[in-house]
Design a protein around this motif. Structure first.
Motif, mmCIF file in Angstrom:
data_model
loop_
_atom_site.group_PDB
_atom_site.id
_atom_site.type_symbol
_atom_site.label_atom_id
_atom_site.label_comp_id
_atom_site.label_asym_id
_atom_site.label_seq_id
_atom_site.Cartn_x
_atom_site.Cartn_y
_atom_site.Cartn_z
ATOM 1 N N ILE A 52 26.344 9.299 162.439
ATOM 2 C CA ILE A 52 24.938 10.095 162.704
ATOM 3 C C ILE A 52 24.057 8.823 162.869
ATOM 4 N N GLU A 53 23.354 8.557 164.046
ATOM 5 C CA GLU A 53 22.579 7.468 164.164
ATOM 6 C C GLU A 53 21.063 8.003 163.895
ATOM 7 N N ARG A 54 20.908 9.051 164.163
ATOM 8 C CA ARG A 54 19.375 9.497 163.943
ATOM 9 C C ARG A 54 18.869 9.578 162.521
ATOM 10 N N GLU A 55 18.297 8.720 161.896
ATOM 11 C CA GLU A 55 17.894 8.636 160.539
ATOM 12 C C GLU A 55 17.046 9.776 160.080
ATOM 13 N N ALA A 56 16.269 10.369 160.914
ATOM 14 C CA ALA A 56 15.549 11.776 160.473
ATOM 15 C C ALA A 56 16.665 12.781 160.303
ATOM 16 N N LEU A 57 17.656 12.725 161.028
ATOM 17 C CA LEU A 57 18.610 14.114 160.778
ATOM 18 C C LEU A 57 19.320 13.851 159.492
ATOM 19 N N VAL A 58 19.624 12.374 159.212
ATOM 20 C CA VAL A 58 20.285 11.980 157.928
ATOM 21 C C VAL A 58 19.395 12.366 156.878
ATOM 22 N N VAL A 59 18.224 12.104 156.905
ATOM 23 C CA VAL A 59 17.061 12.452 155.941
ATOM 24 C C VAL A 59 17.090 13.960 155.686
ATOM 25 N N LEU A 60 16.993 14.805 156.559
ATOM 26 C CA LEU A 60 17.077 16.116 156.592
ATOM 27 C C LEU A 60 18.126 16.458 155.933
ATOM 28 N N PHE A 61 19.533 16.402 156.490
ATOM 29 C CA PHE A 61 20.712 16.558 155.919
ATOM 30 C C PHE A 61 20.746 16.276 154.286
ATOM 31 N N ALA A 62 20.023 14.854 153.911
ATOM 32 C CA ALA A 62 20.211 14.547 152.525
ATOM 33 C C ALA A 62 19.373 15.480 151.673
ATOM 34 N N SER A 63 18.178 16.159 152.352
ATOM 35 C CA SER A 63 17.374 16.859 151.659
ATOM 36 C C SER A 63 18.021 18.011 151.073
ATOM 37 N N ILE A 64 19.018 18.578 151.717
ATOM 38 C CA ILE A 64 19.770 20.027 151.426
ATOM 39 C C ILE A 64 21.036 19.585 150.859
ATOM 40 N N LEU A 65 21.444 18.372 150.289
ATOM 41 C CA LEU A 65 22.510 18.129 149.667
ATOM 42 C C LEU A 65 22.625 18.386 148.057
ATOM 43 N N ARG A 66 23.892 18.653 147.729
ATOM 44 C CA ARG A 66 23.965 19.179 146.338
ATOM 45 C C ARG A 66 25.331 18.878 145.818
ATOM 46 N N CYS A 67 25.467 18.813 144.627
ATOM 47 C CA CYS A 67 26.969 18.486 143.983
ATOM 48 C C CYS A 67 26.922 19.769 142.886
ATOM 49 N N ASP A 68 28.213 20.054 143.337
ATOM 50 C CA ASP A 68 28.596 21.583 142.455
ATOM 51 C C ASP A 68 29.413 21.241 141.577
ATOM 52 N N GLY A 69 29.813 20.029 141.128
ATOM 53 C CA GLY A 69 31.166 19.586 140.256
ATOM 54 C C GLY A 69 31.697 18.283 140.807
ATOM 55 N N PRO A 70 32.277 17.623 139.879
ATOM 56 C CA PRO A 70 33.080 16.301 140.290
ATOM 57 C C PRO A 70 33.476 16.417 141.744
ATOM 58 N N GLY A 71 32.963 15.646 142.310
ATOM 59 C CA GLY A 71 33.447 15.479 144.138
ATOM 60 C C GLY A 71 33.208 16.623 144.853
ATOM 61 N N GLU A 72 32.509 17.622 144.743
ATOM 62 C CA GLU A 72 32.331 18.767 145.205
ATOM 63 C C GLU A 72 30.847 18.777 145.813
ATOM 64 N N TYR A 73 30.681 18.286 147.064
ATOM 65 C CA TYR A 73 29.355 18.306 147.672
ATOM 66 C C TYR A 73 29.246 19.234 148.680
ATOM 67 N N ALA A 74 28.084 19.730 149.241
ATOM 68 C CA ALA A 74 27.637 20.598 149.883
ATOM 69 C C ALA A 74 26.094 20.540 150.574
ATOM 70 N N LEU A 75 26.215 20.719 151.896
ATOM 71 C CA LEU A 75 24.859 20.981 152.388
ATOM 72 C C LEU A 75 24.563 22.457 152.190
ATOM 73 N N VAL A 76 23.647 22.542 151.533
ATOM 74 C CA VAL A 76 22.967 24.243 151.310
ATOM 75 C C VAL A 76 21.640 24.476 151.738
ATOM 76 N N THR A 77 21.701 25.853 152.259
ATOM 77 C CA THR A 77 20.619 26.472 152.675
ATOM 78 C C THR A 77 20.549 27.930 152.084
ATOM 79 N N PRO A 78 19.307 28.754 152.154
ATOM 80 C CA PRO A 78 19.364 30.217 151.371
ATOM 81 C C PRO A 78 20.417 30.940 152.241
ATOM 82 N N ALA A 79 21.027 30.436 153.071
ATOM 83 C CA ALA A 79 21.919 31.436 154.020
ATOM 84 C C ALA A 79 23.367 30.890 153.740
ATOM 85 N N GLU A 80 23.601 29.518 153.713
ATOM 86 C CA GLU A 80 25.000 28.922 153.907
ATOM 87 C C GLU A 80 25.199 27.847 153.072
ATOM 88 N N ARG A 81 26.481 27.470 152.500
ATOM 89 C CA ARG A 81 26.908 26.361 151.789
ATOM 90 C C ARG A 81 28.074 25.863 152.318
#
Length: 192
Positions: A52-81
């Motif tokens: 993913i070359e667009r830094e703005a897109l990576v920054v956006l994805f990183a802003s909704i990143l969450r860790c739900d347990g060891p090694g369990e990462y997800a992009l999270v919005t109010p509607a979808e994980r």
């Protein structure tokens, strides 16, 4: 600009960035799934095998990143994980520098490859790798606020350059190497 004014500006920028992040730790979306996104060992984001070359897109994805347990990462919005793959930790810390403060206790600032900076201290501790990891150091980039239903903080691994810069400031004894920052002693290595 004097160093104290630069420090005040940096402090305001860090606080403003943290306040602008969405409260992903509190969301419980009704839909769950998986998306073919991967963060590699160097903090680079990939989608369906392509960087993913667009830094703005990576920054956006990183802003909704969450860790739900060891090694369990997800992009999270109010509607979808959406679960993603993370090779080690999601952030790469590319720089650390000592903040010039009037306090007798030093404060170090860690900056990620995405430009996010944190004060190394109680909320953002730094640690050495466990015995099964290979000489790396990790810092909490995004702590989990309050009680967060088992959520874990998001960490960054220090790049080699950042680690060498920090290593110069370590206090060593016959049993350990540690860093003083933000009123906390952070032990990065122990030996017998």
């Amino acid at each position: 600009m004097t160093r104290s004014l630069a420090l005040e500006r940096l402090s305001r920028e860090i606080e403003a960035f943290a306040a602008a992040l969405p409260p992903v730790h509190s969301w419980s979306p009704p839909r769950e799934g998986r998306i073919d996104i991967r963060i590699d060992e160097d903090g680079r984001w990939w989608h369906e095998g392509g960087a993913i070359e667009r830094e703005a897109l990576v920054v956006l994805f990183a802003s909704i990143l969450r860790c739900d347990g060891p090694g369990e990462y997800a992009l999270v919005t109010p509607a979808e994980r959406l679960r993603i793959e993370v090779a080690d930790v999601p952030f790469l810390i590319v720089d650390v520098e000592r903040a010039d403060t009037d306090a007798s206790d030093p404060v170090w600032v860690a900056t990620t490859s995405l430009g996010e900076s944190v004060w190394i201290g109680e909320a953002h501790p730094i640690r050495g790798a466990s015995s099964d990891e290979t000489g790396a150091a990790y810092c909490v980039v995004r702590p989990v606020p309050g009680t967060a239903n088992g959520r874990l903080p998001l960490e960054g691994r220090l790049s080699r350059a950042a680690w060498y810069r920090l290593a110069e400031a370590l206090e060593t004894t016959s049993t350990s190497a540690s860093l003083q920052s933000g009123g906390v002693t952070h032990t990065l290595a122990r030996w017998d």
